[in-house]
Design a protein around this motif. Sequence first.
Motif, mmCIF file in Angstrom:
data_model
loop_
_atom_site.group_PDB
_atom_site.id
_atom_site.type_symbol
_atom_site.label_atom_id
_atom_site.label_comp_id
_atom_site.label_asym_id
_atom_site.label_seq_id
_atom_site.Cartn_x
_atom_site.Cartn_y
_atom_site.Cartn_z
ATOM 1 N N GLN A 1 0.801 -1.227 0.000
ATOM 2 C CA GLN A 1 0.000 0.000 0.000
ATOM 3 C C GLN A 1 0.832 1.276 0.000
ATOM 4 O OE1 GLN A 1 -3.287 -0.224 -0.325
ATOM 5 N NE2 GLN A 1 -3.064 -2.462 -0.342
ATOM 6 N N GLY A 2 2.141 1.146 0.180
ATOM 7 C CA GLY A 2 2.996 2.317 0.211
ATOM 8 C C GLY A 2 3.160 2.846 1.635
ATOM 9 N N THR A 3 4.242 3.593 1.849
ATOM 10 C CA THR A 3 4.538 4.139 3.165
ATOM 11 C C THR A 3 4.133 5.603 3.213
ATOM 12 O OG1 THR A 3 6.421 2.639 3.445
ATOM 13 C CG2 THR A 3 6.356 4.590 4.859
ATOM 14 N N PRO A 4 3.244 5.980 4.126
ATOM 15 C CA PRO A 4 2.834 7.390 4.206
ATOM 16 C C PRO A 4 3.998 8.275 4.652
ATOM 17 C CG PRO A 4 1.964 6.160 6.066
ATOM 18 C CD PRO A 4 2.568 5.150 5.143
ATOM 19 N N THR A 5 4.083 9.469 4.051
ATOM 20 C CA THR A 5 5.135 10.422 4.413
ATOM 21 C C THR A 5 4.570 11.649 5.117
ATOM 22 O OG1 THR A 5 4.980 11.460 2.228
ATOM 23 C CG2 THR A 5 6.619 9.694 2.513
ATOM 24 N N GLN A 6 3.251 11.811 5.063
ATOM 25 C CA GLN A 6 2.572 12.905 5.745
ATOM 26 C C GLN A 6 1.379 12.358 6.514
ATOM 27 O OE1 GLN A 6 1.582 16.194 3.172
ATOM 28 N NE2 GLN A 6 3.536 16.065 2.051
ATOM 29 N N LEU A 7 1.031 13.025 7.611
ATOM 30 C CA LEU A 7 -0.033 12.526 8.483
ATOM 31 C C LEU A 7 -1.370 12.433 7.753
ATOM 32 C CD1 LEU A 7 -0.340 11.640 11.452
ATOM 33 C CD2 LEU A 7 -1.091 13.959 11.979
ATOM 34 N N ALA A 8 -1.648 13.386 6.876
ATOM 35 C CA ALA A 8 -2.925 13.400 6.163
ATOM 36 C C ALA A 8 -3.104 12.163 5.291
ATOM 37 C CB ALA A 8 -3.038 14.660 5.313
ATOM 38 N N GLU A 9 -2.015 11.524 4.897
ATOM 39 C CA GLU A 9 -2.101 10.339 4.041
ATOM 40 C C GLU A 9 -2.722 9.145 4.761
ATOM 41 O OE1 GLU A 9 1.581 9.391 2.061
ATOM 42 O OE2 GLU A 9 2.084 11.508 1.803
ATOM 43 N N ARG B 1 8.200 1.142 11.991
ATOM 44 C CA ARG B 1 7.603 2.386 12.486
ATOM 45 C C ARG B 1 7.263 3.296 11.311
ATOM 46 N NH1 ARG B 1 9.630 6.384 17.415
ATOM 47 N NH2 ARG B 1 7.806 7.796 17.268
ATOM 48 N N VAL B 2 6.075 3.857 11.351
ATOM 49 C CA VAL B 2 5.574 4.739 10.296
ATOM 50 C C VAL B 2 5.496 6.170 10.845
ATOM 51 C CG1 VAL B 2 3.606 5.246 8.795
ATOM 52 C CG2 VAL B 2 4.265 2.859 9.263
ATOM 53 N N LEU B 3 5.839 7.144 10.016
ATOM 54 C CA LEU B 3 5.827 8.553 10.425
ATOM 55 C C LEU B 3 6.500 8.728 11.796
ATOM 56 C CD1 LEU B 3 2.144 9.410 9.361
ATOM 57 C CD2 LEU B 3 4.245 10.143 8.201
ATOM 58 N N PRO B 4 7.781 8.428 11.869
ATOM 59 C CA PRO B 4 8.476 8.431 13.169
ATOM 60 C C PRO B 4 8.545 9.796 13.841
ATOM 61 C CG PRO B 4 10.037 8.215 11.359
ATOM 62 C CD PRO B 4 8.676 8.057 10.762
ATOM 63 N N GLN B 5 8.236 10.854 13.110
ATOM 64 C CA GLN B 5 8.223 12.188 13.722
ATOM 65 C C GLN B 5 6.980 12.410 14.586
ATOM 66 O OE1 GLN B 5 7.707 11.394 10.556
ATOM 67 N NE2 GLN B 5 6.661 13.011 9.395
ATOM 68 N N TYR B 6 6.031 11.466 14.540
ATOM 69 C CA TYR B 6 4.795 11.579 15.316
ATOM 70 C C TYR B 6 4.738 10.499 16.398
ATOM 71 C CZ TYR B 6 2.942 14.871 11.884
ATOM 72 O OH TYR B 6 2.747 15.970 11.076
ATOM 73 N N ALA B 7 4.194 10.871 17.536
ATOM 74 C CA ALA B 7 3.982 9.911 18.632
ATOM 75 C C ALA B 7 2.888 10.468 19.544
ATOM 76 C CB ALA B 7 5.270 9.689 19.422
ATOM 77 N N GLN B 8 2.379 9.612 20.393
ATOM 78 C CA GLN B 8 1.354 10.015 21.358
ATOM 79 C C GLN B 8 1.865 9.733 22.772
ATOM 80 O OE1 GLN B 8 -2.396 7.711 22.412
ATOM 81 N NE2 GLN B 8 -3.223 9.242 20.992
ATOM 82 N N PRO B 9 2.014 10.772 23.620
ATOM 83 C CA PRO B 9 2.469 10.529 24.993
ATOM 84 C C PRO B 9 1.508 9.591 25.722
ATOM 85 C CG PRO B 9 2.516 12.877 24.469
ATOM 86 C CD PRO B 9 1.772 12.207 23.365
#
Length: 302
Positions: free
Chosen positions: A178-186, A259-267
């Motif tokens: 399906q491809g790797t998302p590079t932006q959160l909106a994807e 890991r996908v979109l490693p710049q994002y995380a949830q505390p």
Amino acid sequence: MNHFPPLNDIQAFVMAARQQSFSLAADRLNVSPAYISKRIGLLEKHLSVRLFIRAARQVTLSPEGKVALLWSEQLLETMERMQAEINNEQLIPKGKLRIVTSTGFGSHFIAPIISQISHQYPKLSIDLELLDRPVDLISEGFDIELRVGGELPQQMIAKRLATNQRILCASPAYLQSQGTPTQLAELNHHRCIGIRERDQTDGLWHLNSGTKQTSIQLTAPLTTNNGSVAKQWCLDGQGIMLRSIWNVQQEINAGQLVRVLPQYAQPADVYALYPSRLETSAKLKVVVSKLEQALNQSAVTI
């Protein structure tokens, strides 16, 4: 008599009765004879009786004083035993402790720690309940809740035991297909796996990137309240999952998940919630301390 006499008055009376002297009682209690005389006078006024027959050099108990002495000594002994029991409770971990936490975290991390604590403190009885739903500590009779993420209730005392975050991940097979998302909106164009965490709004992910928080509404064709089921679906290539790093670190290290979109995380830090201060209970203090120590020494980063 509409209230109980002050304990200081009773202590002064008992000491004076034992010493048969106000001055000797004052020496034993490290106070002045005037203080002893005043306390006993107030006690006599409170009870509406004369407790002593006063002479020039000594005092002796009146008939009413003898009755009062018997009950006063029993009262002071009971108070001493109560204080000793409280002190003992604050020093020796014993008795029953009910702990509640989520199923995945409890079975994977907490259960082994509880086993170690039980070996170390055999007088301590621990009931560990695993529930994937919100709980009310007071009404349900729990002593400690171990919570991963979410808002902390103001009426409870909260102690952070370990840092943790939820991350996005997927299987290599899914990303190849399906491809790797590079932006959160994807993510809106990807299959996502929904997990009904106790602190999560169904279908809504709150993610941080640095100091900025972003919320994204998802359409998840597969949803569950069980983290193990969600992880298995993710491993099967069913979609992208948001899961605590402690739960997926091993699979990421083994290359089974990416890991996908490693710049994002949830505390999602780990907290112990309890209704009373640790200093009031040895069993509570010991268990919280041991949990904090063990979680921070864990081989898996949480």
